[in-house]
Design an enzyme around this catalytic site. Structure first.
Site, PDB file in Angstrom:
ATOM      1  N   ARG A 227      36.240  47.721  41.539  1.00 25.15           N
ATOM      2  CA  ARG A 227      34.925  47.651  40.913  1.00 25.15           C
ATOM      3  C   ARG A 227      34.838  48.716  39.828  1.00 25.15           C
ATOM      4  NH1 ARG A 227      35.259  43.484  42.790  1.00 25.15           N
ATOM      5  NH2 ARG A 227      34.131  42.563  44.538  1.00 25.15           N
ATOM      6  N   HIS A 275      38.486  42.265  32.530  1.00 23.89           N
ATOM      7  CA  HIS A 275      37.993  41.774  33.816  1.00 23.89           C
ATOM      8  C   HIS A 275      38.497  40.347  34.079  1.00 23.89           C
ATOM      9  CE1 HIS A 275      34.568  42.492  36.895  1.00 23.89           C
ATOM     10  NE2 HIS A 275      35.490  41.706  37.417  1.00 23.89           N
TER      11      HIS A 275
END
Length: 312
Positions: A227, A275
């Site tokens: 994360r 990402h």
């Protein structure tokens, strides 16, 4: 009397989710589907989200379900009043395959010294470096949940010396495992390539910072696909500058998209990816969201619900 059609809103302040609208309309033709910033979103009963606008749930009086479009939910619940409503995520078997591929490539990038070859190419240097056997490369996986466990087993089968660390005890054949705060130092001290696959909790926020980097062997490398908020970017840059760390492959960041003025873009030794380590297919997202909406309207238990106390 026929029930009113359920209203589904796709909410994001950083990405356009409009491509989901026709897919959801086809899957649930009787539903009303809107996409932020359409003001009709505020009347929806289901919020399907990726980084939604701040405070948006509190402005949705009819809201009954919050659903992430991904496996992670941190940016769906961060700073939001979820009002005790159920929060669900997408679990796609393909996510594991994609993550394994990404991590495998990243470990090979450092194990086979492709990072150093890239520097030599830029400098027009022809120099063969010693070949290191896989078992001599000590890989450490932070986070031994379902996904981290699969990654650890795959790297073990590839011949690497694999260790793992998690909040609570986990056992994986052929993987040396540590757990809890008391096990972290020993885990880090034996890790040449650190892979972060942790969930985001209060305990793991900022864990990829100076204190962790200092406990790794000098010249270790980082692969970060957990994360974004795990990473303290300035402290990573300092560790790279001092050569405590050799390099880093980064797929997630505290602010996304990564700002164009971020020094990480041009930091020597850093590989930036947007990402994309792994993601559920649009078809799978729509299928799982639609299935949970059907359960919601039927009063049945939802699938892939999140324990908000743990954050995953």
């Amino acid at each position: 009397m026929t029930a009113a059609p359920i209203h589904i809103a796709f909410l994001s302040q950083s990405a356009s989710l409009a491509y989901f609208q026709p897919m959801m309309a086809e899957r649930m033709p009787h539903a009303e589907v809107s996409v932020w910033p359409d003001p009709r979103c505020l009347e929806a009963e289901v919020a399907v989200c990726w980084n939604p606008p701040p405070g948006i749930y509190a402005r949705m009086p009819r809201l009954r379900l919050i659903h992430s479009i991904a496996a992670g939910v941190d940016n769906v619940i961060e700073g939001q009043d979820t009002r005790g409503l159920p929060v669900c995520r997408v679990v796609d078997p393909g996510l594991a395959r994609g993550m394994i591929e990404y991590v495998r490539w990243s470990v090979l990038y450092f194990h086979r010294q492709f990072d150093r070859m890239a520097v030599q190419q830029r400098e027009r240097v022809w120099k063969r470096l010693p070949l290191q056997a896989a078992e001599a490369c000590r890989v450490g996986v932070m986070g031994l949940g379902e996904l981290g466990g699969m990654v650890a087993r795959t790297l073990r089968d590839d011949g690497y010396d694999v260790g793992g660390w998690s909040r609570s005890p986990r056992e994986i054949d052929g993987v040396t495992a540590w757990h809890g705060a008391e096990g972290l130092s020993a885990f880090l001290a034996r890790t040449d390539v650190l892979i972060c696959l942790l969930p985001l909790t209060d305990a793991t926020r900022g864990i990829l910072g100076a204190r962790t980097f200092a406990q790794l062997p000098r010249g270790a490398a980082l692969v970060h696909c957990g994360r974004g908020e795990h990473l303290v970017a300035d402290e990573l840059i300092a560790a790279l500058t001092s050569e405590q760390l050799r390099g880093a492959v980064l797929d997630v960041f505290p602010v996304e998209p990564l700002p164009t003025d971020s020094p990480l873009w041009g930091c020597p030794g850093v590989v930036v990816t947007p990402h994309m380590a792994s993601m559920a297919t649009s078809t799978e997202v729509v299928s799982q969201v639609a299935a949970n909406i059907t359960r919601l309207t039927a009063g049945e238990s939802l699938r892939n619900t999140v324990d908000l106390a743990r954050g995953y």
